[in-house]
Design an enzyme around this catalytic site. Sequence first.
Site, short mmCIF file in Angstrom:
data_model
loop_
_atom_site.label_atom_id
_atom_site.label_comp_id
_atom_site.label_asym_id
_atom_site.label_seq_id
_atom_site.Cartn_x
_atom_site.Cartn_y
_atom_site.Cartn_z
N LEU A 65 -3.26 4.71 -1.93
CA LEU A 65 -2.45 3.76 -1.17
C LEU A 65 -3.20 2.43 -0.99
O LEU A 65 -4.40 2.35 -1.19
CB LEU A 65 -2.10 4.38 0.17
CG LEU A 65 -1.30 5.70 0.08
CD1 LEU A 65 -1.31 6.44 1.41
CD2 LEU A 65 0.12 5.42 -0.38
N PRO A 66 -2.47 1.37 -0.58
CA PRO A 66 -3.06 0.03 -0.59
C PRO A 66 -4.18 -0.23 0.42
O PRO A 66 -5.14 -0.93 0.12
CB PRO A 66 -1.86 -0.89 -0.30
CG PRO A 66 -0.66 -0.09 -0.68
CD PRO A 66 -1.01 1.31 -0.37
N LYS A 171 -18.25 2.70 -2.54
CA LYS A 171 -17.31 1.86 -3.29
C LYS A 171 -17.42 0.40 -2.86
O LYS A 171 -17.46 -0.52 -3.71
CB LYS A 171 -15.88 2.36 -3.07
CG LYS A 171 -14.78 1.47 -3.66
CD LYS A 171 -14.84 1.40 -5.17
CE LYS A 171 -13.78 0.45 -5.74
NZ LYS A 171 -12.41 0.96 -5.59
N LYS A 246 -9.84 -7.99 -2.06
CA LYS A 246 -9.69 -6.98 -1.01
C LYS A 246 -11.00 -6.25 -0.75
O LYS A 246 -11.42 -6.08 0.40
CB LYS A 246 -8.60 -5.98 -1.41
CG LYS A 246 -8.54 -4.74 -0.53
CD LYS A 246 -7.71 -3.65 -1.16
CE LYS A 246 -7.90 -2.31 -0.46
NZ LYS A 246 -7.15 -1.22 -1.11
#
Length: 298
Positions: A65-66, A171, A246
């Site tokens: 999901l975003p 990450k 992001k």
Amino acid sequence: MQTIAFIGLGNMGGGMAANQAKAGRTVRAFDLSQAALGTAAEAGCVACTSADEALHGAEAVITMLPAGKHVLGVYQNHVLPHAEDGALLIDCSTIDVDSARQVATLARDAGKGFRTADAPVSGGTAAADAGTLAFMVGSAESDFKAVEALLDPMSRVTIHAGDSGAGQAAKICNNMLLGISMIGTCEAFALAERLGLSADRFYEISSQSSGQNWSMTSYCPVEGIGPASPADRNFEGGFATDMMLKDLRLAKEAAMSSGAVTPMGGHAEALYALLSEQGLGGKDFSSVIELLAKGTVK
């Protein structure tokens, strides 16, 4: 035959779900996009009309999901109330560390014997389609073998980073480093051109010298240089600038909350924000070379 609920079939999730189906698993898939559902069905997944329907009878749940708010919403409203007792819950989204840890806490407190992992990915859409992603996993050590086995059809390598939230930490740090090194590589190519040094000759030298790095030799931002990369297709596909932006913003937030000093990460975030503002957010992040080549960045 293992049954998996797969929620989130975007650019990454669609290919990932397809590889689970190719591995012979029953994949009950859901996405808000009807087009994405149709593509998943063509790839052998069972298209479901809701997240709750996808969760029915699933031994494992994968979400892609975003952002953190979406993951928390899906877990609170769907996964935790409706997933089967004892299910293995893996979130492969890239979100903030605090949200990942909150998801793990909520799952533990649900009292249904859930096992959880945050397992963000590296590799982009091509690797998602090919089943060659790298997964960074935050989970209990005792759950890692089960997580690794579930991720196997989508994975080139799966590494246990530590407890809940550690996958997201890995990450964020990795992609901050990638964003910084790509900018440095692009700056070097832009300078070489201004100094009259050909791109192919500079590549030959730098790829075998101390400047060698992944952005140079595996994902070169110059067309026709090195292995095939998005630069060879007008920067289409690959890892979008907005996605890199992001991740860099997540890194900045993490640095602020932890007291870390990341000046290069901050500069990289500002440069990718400028690229996005110029309407290039959908282009691969290596397209930052075009901004630098123009000489308009001060």
